[in-house]
Motif scaffolding. Structure first.
Motif, PDB file in Angstrom:
ATOM      1  N   GLY A   1       0.819  -1.194   0.000  1.00  0.00           N
ATOM      2  CA  GLY A   1       0.000   0.000   0.000  1.00  0.00           C
ATOM      3  C   GLY A   1       0.854   1.245   0.000  1.00  0.00           C
ATOM      4  N   THR A   2       0.255   2.366   0.361  1.00  0.00           N
ATOM      5  CA  THR A   2       0.913   3.658   0.230  1.00  0.00           C
ATOM      6  C   THR A   2       0.716   4.522   1.466  1.00  0.00           C
ATOM      7  OG1 THR A   2       0.537   3.627  -2.150  1.00  0.00           O
ATOM      8  CG2 THR A   2       0.995   5.766  -1.163  1.00  0.00           C
ATOM      9  N   LEU A   3       1.778   5.210   1.866  1.00  0.00           N
ATOM     10  CA  LEU A   3       1.708   6.231   2.895  1.00  0.00           C
ATOM     11  C   LEU A   3       1.758   7.602   2.244  1.00  0.00           C
ATOM     12  CD1 LEU A   3       4.343   4.931   5.489  1.00  0.00           C
ATOM     13  CD2 LEU A   3       1.868   4.907   5.814  1.00  0.00           C
ATOM     14  N   ALA A   4       1.043   8.559   2.818  1.00  0.00           N
ATOM     15  CA  ALA A   4       1.185   9.952   2.438  1.00  0.00           C
ATOM     16  C   ALA A   4       2.042  10.637   3.490  1.00  0.00           C
ATOM     17  CB  ALA A   4      -0.174  10.636   2.340  1.00  0.00           C
ATOM     18  N   ALA A   5       3.055  11.349   3.041  1.00  0.00           N
ATOM     19  CA  ALA A   5       3.974  12.025   3.949  1.00  0.00           C
ATOM     20  C   ALA A   5       4.090  13.491   3.545  1.00  0.00           C
ATOM     21  CB  ALA A   5       5.343  11.348   3.917  1.00  0.00           C
ATOM     22  N   VAL A   6       4.720  14.259   4.419  1.00  0.00           N
ATOM     23  CA  VAL A   6       4.885  15.698   4.200  1.00  0.00           C
ATOM     24  C   VAL A   6       6.374  16.026   4.232  1.00  0.00           C
ATOM     25  CG1 VAL A   6       4.347  18.004   5.090  1.00  0.00           C
ATOM     26  CG2 VAL A   6       2.640  16.162   5.224  1.00  0.00           C
ATOM     27  N   ARG A   7       6.789  16.904   3.320  1.00  0.00           N
ATOM     28  CA  ARG A   7       8.198  17.238   3.194  1.00  0.00           C
ATOM     29  C   ARG A   7       8.736  17.843   4.487  1.00  0.00           C
ATOM     30  NH1 ARG A   7       8.736  20.962  -1.437  1.00  0.00           N
ATOM     31  NH2 ARG A   7       9.095  22.585   0.127  1.00  0.00           N
ATOM     32  N   LYS A   8       9.925  17.442   4.845  1.00  0.00           N
ATOM     33  CA  LYS A   8      10.537  17.805   6.125  1.00  0.00           C
ATOM     34  C   LYS A   8      10.605  19.312   6.338  1.00  0.00           C
ATOM     35  CE  LYS A   8      13.346  17.347   9.749  1.00  0.00           C
ATOM     36  NZ  LYS A   8      12.922  16.762  11.044  1.00  0.00           N
ATOM     37  N   ASP A   9      10.914  20.085   5.300  1.00  0.00           N
ATOM     38  CA  ASP A   9      11.109  21.519   5.470  1.00  0.00           C
ATOM     39  C   ASP A   9       9.815  22.330   5.356  1.00  0.00           C
ATOM     40  OD1 ASP A   9      10.638  21.242   2.790  1.00  0.00           O
ATOM     41  OD2 ASP A   9      12.420  22.320   2.110  1.00  0.00           O
ATOM     42  N   SER A  10       8.670  21.673   5.367  1.00  0.00           N
ATOM     43  CA  SER A  10       7.396  22.387   5.310  1.00  0.00           C
ATOM     44  C   SER A  10       7.195  23.220   6.579  1.00  0.00           C
ATOM     45  CB  SER A  10       6.230  21.408   5.143  1.00  0.00           C
ATOM     46  OG  SER A  10       6.330  20.699   3.925  1.00  0.00           O
ATOM     47  N   THR A  11       6.640  24.409   6.422  1.00  0.00           N
ATOM     48  CA  THR A  11       6.333  25.248   7.582  1.00  0.00           C
ATOM     49  C   THR A  11       5.141  24.672   8.333  1.00  0.00           C
ATOM     50  OG1 THR A  11       4.779  26.656   6.381  1.00  0.00           O
ATOM     51  CG2 THR A  11       7.132  27.263   6.286  1.00  0.00           C
ATOM     52  N   ASP A  12       4.881  25.207   9.525  1.00  0.00           N
ATOM     53  CA  ASP A  12       3.718  24.741  10.283  1.00  0.00           C
ATOM     54  C   ASP A  12       2.433  24.965   9.494  1.00  0.00           C
ATOM     55  OD1 ASP A  12       5.273  23.913  12.385  1.00  0.00           O
ATOM     56  OD2 ASP A  12       4.936  25.713  13.603  1.00  0.00           O
ATOM     57  N   ALA A  13       2.330  26.110   8.840  1.00  0.00           N
ATOM     58  CA  ALA A  13       1.128  26.391   8.051  1.00  0.00           C
ATOM     59  C   ALA A  13       1.016  25.418   6.884  1.00  0.00           C
ATOM     60  CB  ALA A  13       1.165  27.825   7.533  1.00  0.00           C
ATOM     61  N   GLU A  14       2.144  25.093   6.272  1.00  0.00           N
ATOM     62  CA  GLU A  14       2.127  24.127   5.169  1.00  0.00           C
ATOM     63  C   GLU A  14       1.766  22.737   5.662  1.00  0.00           C
ATOM     64  OE1 GLU A  14       5.414  26.195   2.164  1.00  0.00           O
ATOM     65  OE2 GLU A  14       6.065  24.792   3.725  1.00  0.00           O
ATOM     66  N   LYS A  15       2.248  22.372   6.845  1.00  0.00           N
ATOM     67  CA  LYS A  15       1.896  21.057   7.401  1.00  0.00           C
ATOM     68  C   LYS A  15       0.401  20.975   7.705  1.00  0.00           C
ATOM     69  CE  LYS A  15       4.855  20.675  10.811  1.00  0.00           C
ATOM     70  NZ  LYS A  15       5.586  20.023  11.933  1.00  0.00           N
ATOM     71  N   ASP A  16      -0.154  22.048   8.288  1.00  0.00           N
ATOM     72  CA  ASP A  16      -1.595  22.073   8.562  1.00  0.00           C
ATOM     73  C   ASP A  16      -2.383  21.908   7.262  1.00  0.00           C
ATOM     74  OD1 ASP A  16      -1.077  22.466  11.227  1.00  0.00           O
ATOM     75  OD2 ASP A  16      -1.518  24.614  11.204  1.00  0.00           O
ATOM     76  N   ALA A  17      -1.976  22.656   6.251  1.00  0.00           N
ATOM     77  CA  ALA A  17      -2.665  22.592   4.965  1.00  0.00           C
ATOM     78  C   ALA A  17      -2.479  21.224   4.318  1.00  0.00           C
ATOM     79  CB  ALA A  17      -2.136  23.688   4.037  1.00  0.00           C
ATOM     80  N   ALA A  18      -1.290  20.671   4.456  1.00  0.00           N
ATOM     81  CA  ALA A  18      -0.995  19.373   3.850  1.00  0.00           C
ATOM     82  C   ALA A  18      -1.877  18.274   4.421  1.00  0.00           C
ATOM     83  CB  ALA A  18       0.477  19.021   4.056  1.00  0.00           C
ATOM     84  N   VAL A  19      -2.070  18.277   5.734  1.00  0.00           N
ATOM     85  CA  VAL A  19      -2.913  17.246   6.344  1.00  0.00           C
ATOM     86  C   VAL A  19      -4.371  17.458   5.969  1.00  0.00           C
ATOM     87  CG1 VAL A  19      -3.722  16.266   8.528  1.00  0.00           C
ATOM     88  CG2 VAL A  19      -1.295  16.738   8.195  1.00  0.00           C
ATOM     89  N   LYS A  20      -4.794  18.708   5.817  1.00  0.00           N
ATOM     90  CA  LYS A  20      -6.140  18.951   5.315  1.00  0.00           C
ATOM     91  C   LYS A  20      -6.306  18.324   3.924  1.00  0.00           C
ATOM     92  CE  LYS A  20      -7.696  23.213   7.621  1.00  0.00           C
ATOM     93  NZ  LYS A  20      -6.703  23.288   8.697  1.00  0.00           N
TER      94      LYS A  20
END
Length: 469
Positions: free
Chosen positions: A326-345
């Motif tokens: 299967g597949t995991l969705a991940a977020v790039r390490k250097d993402s800002t907090d706002a980008e991480k919030d948006a990414a999980v949305k």
């Protein structure tokens, strides 16, 4: 691999999914319908996200565009920029090191632990746990995206697949075989492949042999025969077992199809995408891949519901079972907090909420079904959450299901009861990369020394395990 493809999930754990959490009566009235919190208040943010395969057709692109438009209407402070994405073992490391990956990207389940240990993924624990179903993932499955302390760095993003047998029903009929009675043993697959080749001139069977995909499917063949390519002593020590008798048995089976029966497609250059294209183009009658590959065949290769596609379980014998992934969705390490919030949305919106929420499920299915041409709706997969929720989801979207489920019963009749085999836990891709040249040798060289090739591969595989441990 389709992701295609990859999980260290135990068979017994696959079906022990948590129940869907009830919505809290005192929930924040200003929260979004899915329960995700605001991305940095009124801060505007733009995120790049993994989109479709480079081969995706216009209808798939339209469907993604409509989902992006709806997301941005729901979250007006977030701009989403999708980009073509295909996880490839040969390029991913370079993209990761070079910082060229999108904010949201996909990885095989088995790669999660290594990337977390190397500090290469963003910590998204708080954002994921804030989702209404943040505590309801299968714990064994979610563990692939957690560190030893239980912090979440990636989440299951696409339903778990089991490797299955895909076949061309029209070629079966042309060869005088019953497409409603597909093979259930490897001997029957061989016999059907030879009959199809002899009667139609089309290769009866093909196998992936390019890059890690070739090793992945060789491992799947070995697993189906009761073998494994890696063992553990339970204390953290892992041993490469590429010389497992079941690995050799499957290679000898492929050799017989190629050199005795002339029924194996004589191509050693087939990866995941290439074999899909060859199958859709009528170059072969049967091959193994993830059970959910029908979506890719529709969206990237022009297969339609009346094309003649058939799906059945991979043949198994003894203690053998179907390799899962299967597949995991991940977020790039250097993402800002706002980008991480948006990414999980976005992860919630694009991958997961449609599995949990009726309105989201119907909206996604409707958009896919009404695209021109229509995209696949209802392809059978193993669910991220529960079997009950999976059935409920199918009920929600029943008016839009357009896949030929009646021609997939060989798989759907056993998908929740078949024995499931997890992938190797350590250096998975390295092991696959050691195996694919052996597959290529068997296809291209009648005199290939299988024992010697496997011994060499096993030595290199063990070195990779030791380096990763």
């Amino acid at each position: 691999m389709r992701f295609t493809r990859t999980t260290a999930l135990a068979a017994a754990g696959l079906l022990s999914f948590g129940l869907l959490a009830a919505c809290s009566d005192d929930a924040d009235p200003d929260a979004s319908p899915t329960g995700a919190q605001s991305a940095g208040g009124d801060e505007k943010v733009t995120i790049r996200v993994a989109g479709l395969l480079p081969t995706a057709d216009d209808a798939a692109k339209q469907q993604l565009a409509e989902r992006v438009e709806a997301f941005e209407a729901e979250y007006p402070d977030i701009t989403v920029e999708p980009e073509d994405y295909e996880w490839l073992n040969s390029t991913f490391t370079t993209q990761l090191a070079g910082g060229t990956l999108p904010n949201v990207f996909e990885i095989p389940l088995t790669d999660g632990k290594t990337l977390i240990e190397n500090g290469q993924l963003a910590d998204i624990d708080a954002q994921v746990r804030a989702l209404p179903y943040g505590e309801d993932f299968n714990e064994t499955l979610l563990a692939n995206g957690q560190d030893d302390a239980g912090t979440i760095f990636a989440v299951p993003a696409k339903s778990i697949y089991a490797v299955a047998l895909h076949y061309n029903r029209n070629l079966f009929e042309q060869a005088g075989l019953d497409p409603d009675d597909p093979p259930t043993t490897w001997d029957e697959v061989r016999a059907a492949a030879k009959t199809i080749h002899d009667e139609t001139g089309v290769a009866g069977y093909a196998t992936m042999a390019l890059d890690a995909s070739g090793g992945w499917q060789l491992a799947a063949g070995a697993n189906s025969r009761g073998g494994v390519i890696e063992t553990s002593d339970g204390s953290g020590a892992y041993t490469a077992t590429l010389t497992d008798p079941a690995v050799k048995e499957h290679l000898e089976w492929l050799h017989a199809l190629r050199w005795e029966d002339d029924s194996l497609l004589a191509r050693a250059d087939l990866g995941w995408g290439e074999i899909n294209a060859a199958f859709a183009g009528g170059e072969l009658a049967m091959y193994t891949s993830g059970s959910d590959v029908y979506n890719a065949l529709v969206e990237g290769n022009g297969v339609t519901a009346d094309w003649g596609y058939g799906l059945t379980a991979i043949p198994t014998s003894g203690d053998g079972g179907a390799l899962t992934g299967g597949t995991l969705a991940a977020v790039r390490k250097d993402s800002t907090d706002a980008e991480k919030d948006a990414a999980v949305k976005w992860i919630d919106w694009w991958y997961l909420s449609k599995l949990q929420d009726q309105d989201q499920a119907v909206a996604d299915a409707k958009t896919r079904a009404e695209a021109d041409p229509a995209q696949a709706v209802g392809t059978p997969v193993l669910p991220i959450f529960s079997e009950e929720l999976y059935d409920q989801n199918l009920e929600w979207i029943k008016d839009y299901v357009n896949v030929p489920l009646d021609d997939m019963t060989g798989y759907t009749d056993v998908m929740f009861t078949q024995n499931l085999v997890p992938e190797a836990s350590v250096a998975t891709q390295d092991l696959y990369n050691q195996l694919f040249p052996v597959v290529q040798a068997v296809i291209s060289d009648e005199g290939a020394d299988i024992d010697s090739l496997l011994e060499t591969a096993n030595t290199a595989g063990q070195a990779a395990i030791d380096a990763a441990s």
